[in-house]
Structures are given as structure tokens and as C-alpha cells.
Design a protein around this motif. Structure first.
Motif, PDB file in Angstrom:
ATOM      1  N   SER A 181       0.801  -1.233   0.000  1.00 13.72           N
ATOM      2  CA  SER A 181       0.000   0.000   0.000  1.00 13.72           C
ATOM      3  C   SER A 181       0.831   1.279   0.000  1.00 13.72           C
ATOM      4  N   TYR A 182       2.154   1.177  -0.117  1.00 12.05           N
ATOM      5  CA  TYR A 182       2.996   2.371  -0.113  1.00 12.05           C
ATOM      6  C   TYR A 182       2.601   3.306  -1.260  1.00 12.05           C
ATOM      7  N   ARG A 183       2.573   4.612  -0.961  1.00 17.24           N
ATOM      8  CA  ARG A 183       2.156   5.620  -1.936  1.00 17.24           C
ATOM      9  C   ARG A 183       3.355   6.437  -2.413  1.00 17.24           C
ATOM     10  N   VAL A 184       3.168   7.094  -3.557  1.00 11.06           N
ATOM     11  CA  VAL A 184       4.245   7.828  -4.225  1.00 11.06           C
ATOM     12  C   VAL A 184       4.446   9.202  -3.598  1.00 11.06           C
ATOM     13  N   LEU A 185       5.712   9.579  -3.475  1.00 15.79           N
ATOM     14  CA  LEU A 185       6.124  10.933  -3.096  1.00 15.79           C
ATOM     15  C   LEU A 185       6.966  11.513  -4.215  1.00 15.79           C
ATOM     16  N   ARG A 186       6.826  12.817  -4.432  1.00 11.04           N
ATOM     17  CA  ARG A 186       7.563  13.480  -5.509  1.00 11.04           C
ATOM     18  C   ARG A 186       8.138  14.823  -5.057  1.00 11.04           C
ATOM     19  N   GLY A 187       9.228  15.233  -5.718  1.00 11.52           N
ATOM     20  CA  GLY A 187       9.673  16.617  -5.665  1.00 11.52           C
ATOM     21  C   GLY A 187      10.905  16.952  -4.857  1.00 11.52           C
ATOM     22  N   GLY A 188      11.307  16.114  -3.907  1.00 13.47           N
ATOM     23  CA  GLY A 188      12.460  16.456  -3.086  1.00 13.47           C
ATOM     24  C   GLY A 188      12.108  17.425  -1.976  1.00 13.47           C
ATOM     25  N   GLY A 189      13.014  17.563  -1.007  1.00  9.81           N
ATOM     26  CA  GLY A 189      12.747  18.408   0.150  1.00  9.81           C
ATOM     27  C   GLY A 189      13.931  19.266   0.549  1.00  9.81           C
TER      28      GLY A 189
END
Length: 229
Positions: A181-189
Motif C-alpha cells: 500500500s505504499y504511496r508515491v512521493l515526488r519533488g524532493g525536500g
């Protein structure tokens, strides 16, 4: 900026985007319909205002909210939709199961991964939509802390901080066969090195985890009209 909603909502034109995954060496193309996306990440001020039911004065200013799970972001989208007179986009089971997206609803929602990358690139073809120091709060520019939204140069479509400041939740599962169920993260921090702040970079996390460099921005579906008067 409009302090009564999540932010100014930018109209993103349709297009095709090619996504890629370094781990599997796989790439795939997606057609993206027109949609609307917040010009900035959801701020702490707006998140607090919507969660408490208080006035949203200055809610599009200040630092982005962080340490929010994917499930938190979904619930916030529904709460903001109800506040602004839209139909909530998600059905969230009381038992804590996976949310179901009502694609006919006109309310706020998380962007899909393809929508996010298409909007981030804004018609550009390189790894970034401009010189990194000019467009992003990352390890080389952030002085080791989160920064107010909108402080760097936007991309050609008027979207700020698509790279850097906080990672952003997307709707999609990362790889259901391997990561469930892991979801996507985008963009960097703000704490990431430059190689993490590129339009194509993907990260993942469990939908219940709260990570200190993760936030989100809101989208609305094609054909969604303006906020009711």
C-alpha cells in the motif's frame, strides 16, 4: 495569493508524460487530461484553519505543512472540499481502509503521479524546469530548515516549489506487488541533495507514516469550476 482556498489554483493543460523508475529500469507514458493544481504546497496555516474550522487569513502564506501522512492529506482534501462547497473526492472507510476516489466529484484531491510530473515539467524536457538554486529550497539553499512557500522562482506555468521544500504525496500506489500500500512521493525536500530534486525522482512511504519532510498540494479534476461565491 488567495487566502480563502488552498492557494491560487493553476490551470494545467493536457499532455503526455513519460514516467520512469530507476529501480526497475521501467518507463511508461501517460496521457494527462487538463486539471487544476495549487500554485503552492498546502501551508501550516491553511491546514490548521481547515482542521479547526477557523478563519483562513493568510492561509496561503508561511511554510508548508509537514509531517502529514497520505491518509491525513486525503482527509484534509475532503474537509477543504466541504468547507468550500464542493463534493468530497474521497470515500474514507471508518475502519481505516484504503480511500476510494470518486472521479466524478468536483472537490479537492491529491494529484496523480503523472499529473504531478506533467505539471512540474511545465513543457520543459530537462531534469528540472530551471537552475536549481533559483527554483528550489534544498540542502544547498535551505540553510537546514523548511522555508515559506513561494519564495523561489515558479515554473513556466506559475507553480512554486514543485522541487524542494517538502516532498509531496501523490494519489498513486508506488509498486503494489513489491511495496503493497505504499504511496508515491515526488519533488524532493529542504534537506535533500540536488540529485533528489529532479522532475523524475520517485520516493515512497506507507500511507499512515508521518515523515518530517513530507507535505502535499491539492488538485481538482478536469472541468471543475471556480469556488462557489
Amino acid at each position: 495569493m488567495d487566502t480563502g482556498t488552498a492557494s491560487d489554483m493553476i490551470s494545467v493543460p493536457p499532455g503526455r508524460v513519460t514516467l520512469s523508475d530507476r529501480r526497475t529500469q521501467r518507463s511508461w507514458s501517460v496521457e494527462v487530461a487538463p486539471f487544476r493544481l495549487g500554485a503552492v504546497q498546502v501551508t501550516r496555516a491553511l491546514h490548521t484553519a481547515v482542521s479547526s474550522g477557523s478563519a483562513a487569513t493568510g492561509a496561503a502564506d508561511g511554510p508548508p505543512v509537514e509531517g502529514v501522512s497520505w491518509q491525513d492529506a486525503v482527509r484534509f482534501c475532503n474537509a477543504l472540499s466541504r468547507r468550500d462547497g464542493f463534493t468530497p473526492a474521497y470515500h474514507v472507510p471508518a475502519d481505516g481502509g484504503d480511500a476510494v476516489w470518486d472521479r466524478a466529484a468536483d472537490g479537492y484531491r491529491l494529484p496523480t503521479e503523472a499529473e504531478w510530473e506533467h505539471a512540474c515539467r511545465a513543457g520543459t524536457t530537462g531534469p528540472r524546469y530551471g537552475p536549481l538554486d533559483a527554483i528550489a529550497w534544498y540542502r544547498g539553499t535551505s540553510d537546514g530548515r523548511i522555508r515559506d512557500v513561494g519564495g523561489k522562482r515558479p515554473n513556466p506555468w506559475g507553480l512554486y516549489d514543485m522541487l524542494g521544500n517538502v516532498w509531496e504525496w501523490c494519489w498513486d500506489l508506488y509498486d503494489a506487488e513489491v511495496y503493497g500500500s505504499y504511496r508515491v512521493l515526488r519533488g524532493g525536500g529542504w534537506f535533500d541533495e540536488q540529485w533528489s530534486c529532479r522532475a523524475s525522482v520517485r520516493r515512497r512511504s506507507h500511507p499512515t507514516f508521518r515523515v518530517d519532510d513530507v507535505g502535499f498540494r491539492v488538485a481538482r479534476s478536469p472541468g471543475a469550476g471556480p469556488r462557489p461565491a
